[in-house]
Design a protein around this motif. Structure first.
Motif, PDB file in Angstrom:
ATOM      1  N   ASP A 276       2.495   7.965  10.652  1.00  0.00           N
ATOM      2  CA  ASP A 276       1.593   8.414   9.592  1.00  0.00           C
ATOM      3  C   ASP A 276       1.502   9.928   9.517  1.00  0.00           C
ATOM      4  OD1 ASP A 276       0.871   5.852   8.673  1.00  0.00           O
ATOM      5  OD2 ASP A 276      -0.510   5.626  10.363  1.00  0.00           O
ATOM      6  N   CYS A 277       2.475  10.600  10.125  1.00  0.00           N
ATOM      7  CA  CYS A 277       2.480  12.065  10.135  1.00  0.00           C
ATOM      8  C   CYS A 277       3.600  12.610   9.255  1.00  0.00           C
ATOM      9  CB  CYS A 277       2.659  12.587  11.558  1.00  0.00           C
ATOM     10  SG  CYS A 277       1.302  12.174  12.676  1.00  0.00           S
ATOM     11  N   LEU A 278       3.298  13.710   8.589  1.00  0.00           N
ATOM     12  CA  LEU A 278       4.267  14.460   7.798  1.00  0.00           C
ATOM     13  C   LEU A 278       4.441  15.815   8.464  1.00  0.00           C
ATOM     14  CD1 LEU A 278       5.908  15.264   5.199  1.00  0.00           C
ATOM     15  CD2 LEU A 278       3.704  15.937   4.196  1.00  0.00           C
ATOM     16  N   ALA A 279       5.685  16.209   8.700  1.00  0.00           N
ATOM     17  CA  ALA A 279       5.966  17.512   9.291  1.00  0.00           C
ATOM     18  C   ALA A 279       6.973  18.253   8.422  1.00  0.00           C
ATOM     19  CB  ALA A 279       6.519  17.359  10.709  1.00  0.00           C
ATOM     20  N   ILE A 280       6.743  19.543   8.233  1.00  0.00           N
ATOM     21  CA  ILE A 280       7.642  20.371   7.429  1.00  0.00           C
ATOM     22  C   ILE A 280       8.008  21.612   8.240  1.00  0.00           C
ATOM     23  CG2 ILE A 280       8.002  21.524   5.215  1.00  0.00           C
ATOM     24  CD1 ILE A 280       5.661  19.958   4.069  1.00  0.00           C
ATOM     25  N   GLY A 281       9.301  21.920   8.294  1.00  0.00           N
ATOM     26  CA  GLY A 281       9.745  23.091   9.036  1.00  0.00           C
ATOM     27  C   GLY A 281      11.096  23.580   8.575  1.00  0.00           C
ATOM     28  N   ASN A 282      11.553  24.670   9.194  1.00  0.00           N
ATOM     29  CA  ASN A 282      12.820  25.268   8.757  1.00  0.00           C
ATOM     30  C   ASN A 282      13.687  25.793   9.893  1.00  0.00           C
ATOM     31  OD1 ASN A 282      11.054  27.697   9.180  1.00  0.00           O
ATOM     32  ND2 ASN A 282      12.911  28.738   8.488  1.00  0.00           N
TER      33      ASN A 282
ATOM     34  N   MET B 250       0.854  -1.195   0.000  1.00  0.00           N
ATOM     35  CA  MET B 250       0.000   0.000   0.000  1.00  0.00           C
ATOM     36  C   MET B 250       0.887   1.242   0.000  1.00  0.00           C
ATOM     37  SD  MET B 250      -2.865   1.238   2.801  1.00  0.00           S
ATOM     38  CE  MET B 250      -3.959  -0.107   2.360  1.00  0.00           C
ATOM     39  N   THR B 251       0.548   2.215  -0.818  1.00  0.00           N
ATOM     40  CA  THR B 251       1.306   3.455  -0.899  1.00  0.00           C
ATOM     41  C   THR B 251       1.063   4.296   0.342  1.00  0.00           C
ATOM     42  OG1 THR B 251       1.122   3.457  -3.308  1.00  0.00           O
ATOM     43  CG2 THR B 251       1.724   5.536  -2.249  1.00  0.00           C
ATOM     44  N   TRP B 252       2.155   4.772   0.927  1.00  0.00           N
ATOM     45  CA  TRP B 252       2.038   5.598   2.135  1.00  0.00           C
ATOM     46  C   TRP B 252       1.506   6.970   1.779  1.00  0.00           C
ATOM     47  CZ3 TRP B 252       4.346  10.194   3.899  1.00  0.00           C
ATOM     48  CH2 TRP B 252       4.203  10.460   5.274  1.00  0.00           C
ATOM     49  N   ARG B 253       0.586   7.462   2.603  1.00  0.00           N
ATOM     50  CA  ARG B 253       0.141   8.846   2.491  1.00  0.00           C
ATOM     51  C   ARG B 253      -0.137   9.366   3.899  1.00  0.00           C
ATOM     52  NH1 ARG B 253      -4.955  11.179  -0.956  1.00  0.00           N
ATOM     53  NH2 ARG B 253      -6.149  10.392   0.820  1.00  0.00           N
ATOM     54  N   PRO B 254       0.286  10.580   4.204  1.00  0.00           N
ATOM     55  CA  PRO B 254       0.124  11.091   5.567  1.00  0.00           C
ATOM     56  C   PRO B 254      -1.348  11.188   5.965  1.00  0.00           C
ATOM     57  CG  PRO B 254       1.604  12.485   4.285  1.00  0.00           C
ATOM     58  CD  PRO B 254       0.953  11.556   3.318  1.00  0.00           C
ATOM     59  N   ARG B 255      -1.622  10.816   7.195  1.00  0.00           N
ATOM     60  CA  ARG B 255      -2.955  11.012   7.762  1.00  0.00           C
ATOM     61  C   ARG B 255      -3.029  12.307   8.566  1.00  0.00           C
ATOM     62  NH1 ARG B 255      -4.550   6.503  11.444  1.00  0.00           N
ATOM     63  NH2 ARG B 255      -6.534   7.639  11.366  1.00  0.00           N
ATOM     64  N   MET B 256      -1.872  12.861   8.865  1.00  0.00           N
ATOM     65  CA  MET B 256      -1.791  14.131   9.583  1.00  0.00           C
ATOM     66  C   MET B 256      -0.600  14.905   9.051  1.00  0.00           C
ATOM     67  SD  MET B 256      -1.499  14.659  13.719  1.00  0.00           S
ATOM     68  CE  MET B 256      -0.629  16.053  14.451  1.00  0.00           C
ATOM     69  N   VAL B 257      -0.790  16.192   8.828  1.00  0.00           N
ATOM     70  CA  VAL B 257       0.259  17.056   8.295  1.00  0.00           C
ATOM     71  C   VAL B 257       0.466  18.218   9.255  1.00  0.00           C
ATOM     72  CG1 VAL B 257       0.955  18.571   6.409  1.00  0.00           C
ATOM     73  CG2 VAL B 257      -0.260  16.437   5.908  1.00  0.00           C
ATOM     74  N   ALA B 258       1.692  18.410   9.709  1.00  0.00           N
ATOM     75  CA  ALA B 258       2.041  19.515  10.598  1.00  0.00           C
ATOM     76  C   ALA B 258       2.954  20.478   9.851  1.00  0.00           C
ATOM     77  CB  ALA B 258       2.744  18.995  11.857  1.00  0.00           C
ATOM     78  N   LEU B 259       2.572  21.737   9.827  1.00  0.00           N
ATOM     79  CA  LEU B 259       3.310  22.734   9.067  1.00  0.00           C
ATOM     80  C   LEU B 259       3.755  23.885   9.955  1.00  0.00           C
ATOM     81  CD1 LEU B 259       0.993  22.986   5.916  1.00  0.00           C
ATOM     82  CD2 LEU B 259       3.080  21.633   6.163  1.00  0.00           C
TER      83      LEU B 259
END
Length: 291
Positions: A204-210, A1-10
């Motif tokens: 299942d979480c994706l987080a993006i930051g800098n 199964m292809t992974w896709r985030p269930r929660m996104v933190a930005l």
């Protein structure tokens, strides 16, 4: 199964947008695709509950959650009901910092209002209502978020490294600017609490930051992504690197996982319930909580 985030933190500043500017169209569109998919979207910022509202409006978010003050405060919008808050006694930390930087300005975050300040901050640096108060009065009760500013000190961060803070976590947001919160919290800890309420695993979480205050968040998430312009410590903590803010790096990463949609209807689901009425308070050790 292809992974896709269930929660996104930005993260917000330096990730979603440049401070003082609007969200770019490509990023706004990609955020809409996340919401249309049914995934949970959470903003995670050093901003206060007042300062984050323009970003929520700019993105067209209608119902959801925001982690504010580097994890010390989680609110549900648009009502700004407090989901979780952690306070700490800031007096010792401030006393030590001000000993080395006596001209520094101090701001104490007041939920729903803005900041109590010892001297007015430039409006472009602290875009929220400000109210002058004496430092002793400001810190008489535990706080959840305190800012120290002194652009005249060449390296305010070095002042912090020479101190031993037991209850306080200090983040260097920019030159001459410190954010103080309880040592027990971070963006990662607040997001973990929300994820549990949503029944979503960290994997299942994706987080993006800098920024440096995003390091724990990027390490916690199943996929942590740093913006290309991030400092080395942030790049090292990330699983992957996306484009810079000038290249719409957030949009590029979100497009990997969320297909474009024609009709976008922002929605958030599985609202976490507070364990103490409208506001759940988790106090750090110290004086009794503010009523």
């Amino acid at each position: 199964m292809t992974w896709r985030p269930r929660m996104v933190a930005l993260d917000v500043d330096g990730t979603l947008l440049e401070t003082g500017k609007a969200v770019r169209p490509a990023v706004r569109t990609a955020v809409g695709d996340v919401l249309a998919s049914g995934a949970h979207l959470v903003l995670a910022s050093a901003r206060s509950d007042v300062e984050i509202l323009p970003v929520i409006d700019d993105l067209g978010l209608v119902d959801g959650h925001a982690v504010c003050c580097n994890g010390a405060l989680t609110v549900r919008y648009p009502s700004r009901i407090v989901v979780e808050i952690t306070r700490f006694d800031a007096r010792d930390a401030l006393r030590n910092i001000l000993r080395s930087a006596p001209a520094a300005q101090v701001a104490v975050d007041e939920i729903g209002f803005g900041y109590d300040v010892t001297a007015y901050f430039p409006a472009d640096e602290l875009p929220a209502p400000q109210r002058l108060r004496a430092l002793d009065a400001m810190t008489e009760q535990p706080a959840h978020h305190v800012i120290v500013r002194d652009p005249t000190v060449a390296d305010l961060a070095s002042v912090v490294t020479r101190q031993d803070f037991r209850q306080v976590s200090v983040s260097v947001s920019e030159e001459g600017w410190l954010d103080l919160v309880s040592r027990s919290v971070s963006k990662a800890s607040a997001l973990a609490n929300l994820a549990r309420a949503f029944d979503v695993d960290a994997a299942d979480c994706l987080a993006i930051g800098n920024g440096h205050n995003d390091v724990e968040m990027l390490a916690w998430a199943g996929r942590g992504v740093a913006m290309a312009q991030s400092p080395p410590a942030v790049l090292h903590a990330a699983d992957a690197v996306t484009g810079s803010i000038d290249d719409d790096g957030v949009a590029a990463e979100l497009r990997r996982w969320f297909a474009p949609t024609v009709a976008r209807r922002p929605r958030q689901v599985a609202r976490p319930a507070s364990t103490a009425g409208p506001s759940h308070h988790r106090e750090a050790p110290g004086r009794p909580a503010r009523p």
